[in-house]
Enzyme design. Structure first.
Site, short mmCIF file in Angstrom:
data_model
loop_
_atom_site.label_atom_id
_atom_site.label_comp_id
_atom_site.label_asym_id
_atom_site.label_seq_id
_atom_site.Cartn_x
_atom_site.Cartn_y
_atom_site.Cartn_z
NE ARG A 51 -7.09 -37.57 45.15
CZ ARG A 51 -7.21 -39.26 45.37
NH1 ARG A 51 -7.22 -39.51 43.67
NH2 ARG A 51 -6.66 -40.02 45.39
CE1 TYR A 60 -11.44 -19.24 26.19
CE2 TYR A 60 -10.78 -21.67 27.44
CZ TYR A 60 -10.72 -20.31 27.85
OH TYR A 60 -10.07 -19.15 28.73
CG ASP A 86 -18.45 -25.19 26.28
OD1 ASP A 86 -19.24 -24.64 27.36
OD2 ASP A 86 -16.93 -24.51 26.39
CE LYS A 121 -15.37 -17.95 31.45
NZ LYS A 121 -14.98 -19.20 31.53
#
Length: 368
Positions: free
Chosen positions: A45, A97, A168, A193
């Site tokens: 982690r 978005y 972004d 993407k």
């Protein structure tokens, strides 16, 4: 290495010594042998060697001096980036978005702030909203309206009053623009993407040149557990190797289809940054694989068009090797200023004539 195509092919490889593999290995371990406080990984982690090649490669592409930080999803990356700003006002595009706006509003409501949405193509409107803002979130092009922001001007004005600038860069990719060089503090990617590029992983990443922001985001990612799996990260790096080739074909397809659709008698409107009539075209990144289409006949015709395609895949998300399309307002939380009949098309790498034939046939079926 400075050429993006070479960076993509060569970065993040194992050391060139006899017997080493060509590709970095996938290490499937949640923990590591570590009996003291010496060097080396301790717990997956916190860090794992399978993340590092991806993080190094993306940082190099973005021109960053620090490694990227891979996340479990693009939304995890956005949440981490927004966490870096003090509580208060967030300025964001009205056509961001939609999930990004949901998170920003939830955060602002919980912390006693507010989200002010603006026309991101209108620089004066953004600058007027900046006083008192703790963060400004930019998308350029926006999703799904493809509006273009003056990132450099906004970043300069934001920094003059201590406002954090988050960009972004999912649509443009580092091949289209490098927001850090334009003044952004943090760059965010939905690596699901274009970066991964094969519609087979969900992944996100943040990039910064600031040691302080990097430490803050590393701590937030670690403590909230919004970490990526090693297999997904390895697949994203493998997909990213061909980004320059895929993005070249994808953006060529998108520009050519936009041109043809703009002349089609059954099309009401089409948008793509390459078109001569696109607003603020000079701000466009070096390529865009998404276009929008509004067929004549309204929402019903748009729905019929989606169902009539045989090659274009009705699906959300974007940036894969396959071409997809969807009517965005079918989602209840999409901005009401997005037209009901607007279709977002994500071009893939298929042959342009096949893509065109399928769209043309679907239009003739849908527009009655």
């Amino acid at each position: 290495m400075t050429n993006p195509a070479t960076i993509l092919a060569q970065s993040g490889r194992p050391e060139r010594v006899q017997g080493n593999p060509v590709n970095p290995p996938i290490v499937l371990s949640s923990t590591y042998r570590n009996s003291g406080t010496g060097p080396g990984n301790i717990y997956a982690r916190w860090d794992t060697e399978t993340w590092n090649p991806f993080e190094k490669t993306l940082a190099t592409l973005e021109g960053a001096s620090l490694p990227a930080l891979v996340h479990a999803s693009g939304m995890a990356a956005i949440t981490t980036a927004l966490h870096c700003a003090p509580p208060g006002k967030i300025v964001a595009p009205k056509h961001s978005y939609h999930a990004s706006l949901v998170v920003a509003r939830e955060m602002a409501e919980r912390e006693g702030g507010e989200v002010v949405t603006v026309d991101i193509a209108n620089t004066d409107e953004i600058l007027a909203a900046l006083p008192g803002a703790k963060a400004v979130l930019l998308e350029s092009p926006t999703n799904p309206m493809l509006e273009l922001a003056d990132i450099e001007t906004v970043a300069k004005a934001a920094h003059e009053q201590g406002t954090l600038v988050i960009v972004d860069n999912t649509f443009a990719t580092p091949l289209g623009q490098q927001p850090l060089s334009l003044g952004a503090d943090i760059v965010v990617h939905s690596a699901t993407k274009y970066l991964a590029g094969h519609s087979d992983v969900v992944l996100g990443a943040v990039v910064t040149n600031s040691e302080e922001l990097h430490d803050t985001m590393w701590n937030y990612r670690t403590h909230t557990g919004s970490v990526a799996g090693p297999m997904e990260t390895w697949l994203a790096l493998r997909g990213m190797r061909t980004l320059s080739l895929r993005f070249e074909r994808i953006t060529q397809n998108a520009a050519e289809l936009a041109k043809r659709l703009s002349e089609h008698p059954l099309v009401e409107a089409v948008a793509h940054p390459s078109l001569p009539n696109h607003p603020n075209r000079e701000r466009a990144p070096k390529g865009c694989g998404v276009l929008t289409l509004r067929p004549k006949g309204g929402k019903e015709a748009a729905d019929r068009l989606v169902e009539a395609t045989t090659l274009w895949l009705p699906a959300t998300s974007l940036g894969g090797v396959e071409s997809t399309l969807e009517r965005r307002r079918r989602f209840a939380d999409e901005a009401v200023t997005v037209p009901e009949d607007l279709l977002r098309l994500s071009c893939g790498i298929e042959d342009i004539e096949d893509l065109w034939e399928d769209l043309d046939n679907a239009l003739r079926i849908a527009v009655q």
